[in-house]
Design a protein around this motif. Structure first.
Motif, PDB file in Angstrom:
ATOM      1  N   SER A  53      -1.990   6.951  -1.162  1.00  0.00           N
ATOM      2  CA  SER A  53      -2.208   6.886  -2.601  1.00  0.00           C
ATOM      3  C   SER A  53      -1.040   6.195  -3.307  1.00  0.00           C
ATOM      4  CB  SER A  53      -2.400   8.305  -3.157  1.00  0.00           C
ATOM      5  OG  SER A  53      -2.498   8.278  -4.556  1.00  0.00           O
ATOM      6  N   ARG A  54       0.155   6.646  -3.031  1.00  0.00           N
ATOM      7  CA  ARG A  54       1.368   6.095  -3.674  1.00  0.00           C
ATOM      8  C   ARG A  54       1.536   4.610  -3.349  1.00  0.00           C
ATOM      9  NH1 ARG A  54       4.409   9.465  -1.482  1.00  0.00           N
ATOM     10  NH2 ARG A  54       5.030   8.195   0.284  1.00  0.00           N
ATOM     11  N   ASN A  55       1.424   4.270  -2.076  1.00  0.00           N
ATOM     12  CA  ASN A  55       1.637   2.882  -1.666  1.00  0.00           C
ATOM     13  C   ASN A  55       0.475   1.979  -2.071  1.00  0.00           C
ATOM     14  OD1 ASN A  55       4.134   3.556  -0.596  1.00  0.00           O
ATOM     15  ND2 ASN A  55       3.281   4.007   1.405  1.00  0.00           N
ATOM     16  N   GLY A  56      -0.713   2.552  -2.151  1.00  0.00           N
ATOM     17  CA  GLY A  56      -1.857   1.786  -2.645  1.00  0.00           C
ATOM     18  C   GLY A  56      -1.659   1.378  -4.092  1.00  0.00           C
ATOM     19  N   LYS A  57      -1.153   2.292  -4.904  1.00  0.00           N
ATOM     20  CA  LYS A  57      -0.875   1.967  -6.309  1.00  0.00           C
ATOM     21  C   LYS A  57       0.161   0.847  -6.417  1.00  0.00           C
ATOM     22  CE  LYS A  57      -1.990   6.380  -8.481  1.00  0.00           C
ATOM     23  NZ  LYS A  57      -1.448   7.543  -9.206  1.00  0.00           N
ATOM     24  N   GLU A  58       1.147   0.855  -5.534  1.00  0.00           N
ATOM     25  CA  GLU A  58       2.155  -0.217  -5.518  1.00  0.00           C
ATOM     26  C   GLU A  58       1.529  -1.542  -5.083  1.00  0.00           C
ATOM     27  OE1 GLU A  58       5.402  -0.383  -6.551  1.00  0.00           O
ATOM     28  OE2 GLU A  58       4.872   1.556  -7.431  1.00  0.00           O
ATOM     29  N   THR A  59       0.641  -1.492  -4.112  1.00  0.00           N
ATOM     30  CA  THR A  59      -0.014  -2.698  -3.613  1.00  0.00           C
ATOM     31  C   THR A  59      -0.775  -3.407  -4.714  1.00  0.00           C
ATOM     32  OG1 THR A  59      -0.206  -1.776  -1.394  1.00  0.00           O
ATOM     33  CG2 THR A  59      -1.721  -3.570  -1.943  1.00  0.00           C
ATOM     34  N   VAL A  60      -1.482  -2.630  -5.528  1.00  0.00           N
ATOM     35  CA  VAL A  60      -2.319  -3.202  -6.589  1.00  0.00           C
ATOM     36  C   VAL A  60      -1.490  -4.027  -7.568  1.00  0.00           C
ATOM     37  CG1 VAL A  60      -3.794  -2.586  -8.548  1.00  0.00           C
ATOM     38  CG2 VAL A  60      -4.079  -1.439  -6.376  1.00  0.00           C
ATOM     39  N   LYS A  61      -0.244  -3.661  -7.760  1.00  0.00           N
ATOM     40  CA  LYS A  61       0.613  -4.394  -8.704  1.00  0.00           C
ATOM     41  C   LYS A  61       0.773  -5.855  -8.310  1.00  0.00           C
ATOM     42  CE  LYS A  61       3.226  -0.307 -10.055  1.00  0.00           C
ATOM     43  NZ  LYS A  61       4.532   0.369  -9.989  1.00  0.00           N
ATOM     44  N   ARG A  62       0.612  -6.162  -7.033  1.00  0.00           N
ATOM     45  CA  ARG A  62       0.718  -7.552  -6.574  1.00  0.00           C
ATOM     46  C   ARG A  62      -0.492  -8.392  -6.980  1.00  0.00           C
ATOM     47  NH1 ARG A  62       1.272  -5.960  -0.687  1.00  0.00           N
ATOM     48  NH2 ARG A  62      -0.352  -7.534  -0.515  1.00  0.00           N
ATOM     49  N   PHE A  63      -1.539  -7.742  -7.474  1.00  0.00           N
ATOM     50  CA  PHE A  63      -2.776  -8.444  -7.778  1.00  0.00           C
ATOM     51  C   PHE A  63      -3.096  -8.455  -9.274  1.00  0.00           C
ATOM     52  CE2 PHE A  63      -2.965  -7.253  -3.374  1.00  0.00           C
ATOM     53  CZ  PHE A  63      -3.477  -8.393  -2.780  1.00  0.00           C
ATOM     54  N   SER A  64      -2.061  -8.548 -10.102  1.00  0.00           N
ATOM     55  CA  SER A  64      -2.278  -8.563 -11.548  1.00  0.00           C
ATOM     56  C   SER A  64      -2.888  -9.897 -11.976  1.00  0.00           C
ATOM     57  CB  SER A  64      -0.951  -8.347 -12.283  1.00  0.00           C
ATOM     58  OG  SER A  64      -0.116  -9.479 -12.115  1.00  0.00           O
ATOM     59  N   THR A  65      -3.546  -9.884 -13.105  1.00  0.00           N
ATOM     60  CA  THR A  65      -4.129 -11.105 -13.654  1.00  0.00           C
ATOM     61  C   THR A  65      -3.039 -12.136 -13.907  1.00  0.00           C
ATOM     62  OG1 THR A  65      -5.859  -9.785 -14.695  1.00  0.00           O
ATOM     63  CG2 THR A  65      -5.547 -12.021 -15.535  1.00  0.00           C
ATOM     64  N   GLU A  66      -1.910 -11.685 -14.446  1.00  0.00           N
ATOM     65  CA  GLU A  66      -0.812 -12.601 -14.749  1.00  0.00           C
ATOM     66  C   GLU A  66      -0.317 -13.298 -13.482  1.00  0.00           C
ATOM     67  OE1 GLU A  66      -0.894  -9.353 -15.694  1.00  0.00           O
ATOM     68  OE2 GLU A  66      -1.333  -9.645 -17.818  1.00  0.00           O
ATOM     69  N   ARG A  67      -0.143 -12.542 -12.419  1.00  0.00           N
ATOM     70  CA  ARG A  67       0.338 -13.132 -11.172  1.00  0.00           C
ATOM     71  C   ARG A  67      -0.692 -14.096 -10.595  1.00  0.00           C
ATOM     72  NH1 ARG A  67       2.464 -10.238  -5.615  1.00  0.00           N
ATOM     73  NH2 ARG A  67       2.844 -12.192  -4.535  1.00  0.00           N
ATOM     74  N   MET A  68      -1.963 -13.698 -10.640  1.00  0.00           N
ATOM     75  CA  MET A  68      -3.023 -14.561 -10.129  1.00  0.00           C
ATOM     76  C   MET A  68      -3.030 -15.894 -10.881  1.00  0.00           C
ATOM     77  SD  MET A  68      -7.143 -14.055 -10.139  1.00  0.00           S
ATOM     78  CE  MET A  68      -7.169 -14.281 -11.910  1.00  0.00           C
TER      79      MET A  68
END
Length: 166
Positions: free
Chosen positions: A134-149
């Protein structure tokens, strides 16, 4: 195969429920054909769920399992991670690009009934594993932000344009 795996999962966790989401007309036939009576009694099939209700569902389930045989990327895995839900993904397709086995999710061979059952049972039985995923999954999602994309897309196009200039 997940339907078949649920017999084993229910032996150790008799009070769980399997929620299947999807409007594919074949789902009721799959449930009828591949579920034992014991499993069928624990299956809830949700045909359609408005997007605004998806977060409610994902935050209430113990884990998200989508053992697809073919999956280009698997946005649903990221949606589950964003909600803090441990995910069990397929070893087929794009999920391998962002799921690290045992760190932010579990990867299973979708053809292995035993491995599917083992992965679900592990998450249900192991609070430390659930918390870590759960904790690491939430961190993973941060790599897929609209801004970064958008930023990475602009960078990629800029490189292509630069290479084509004389």
């Amino acid at each position: 195969n997940l339907l078949k795996a649920m017999d084993s999962v229910l032996e150790r966790n008799p009070d769980i429920e399997l929620v299947i989401l999807g409007r594919d007309k074949v789902i009721p036939r799959l449930i009828q054909r591949y579920c034992s009576r014991k499993v069928e009694a624990r299956v809830q099939h949700i045909v359609e769920l408005p997007n605004e209700k998806m977060k409610d569902l994902l935050t209430t389930v113990d884990c998200l399992v989508m053992p697809s045989l073919v999956e280009a990327f698997g946005v649903i895995y990221l949606e589950g991670m964003a909600c803090g839900t441990p995910v069990i993904a397929t070893t087929q397709g794009g999920a391998k690009e962002f799921i690290n086995e045992g760190w932010n999710g579990l990867l299973v061979d979708p053809l292995s009934v035993g491995k599917l059952a083992s992965a679900v049972t592990s998450i249900l039985a192991n609070k430390a594993l659930r918390d870590r995923l759960s904790r690491n999954g939430k961190e993973t999602v941060k790599r897929f932000s609209t801004e970064r994309m958008l930023s990475e897309t602009i960078t990629a196009y800029s490189r292509v344009i630069a290479m084509r200039r004389p």
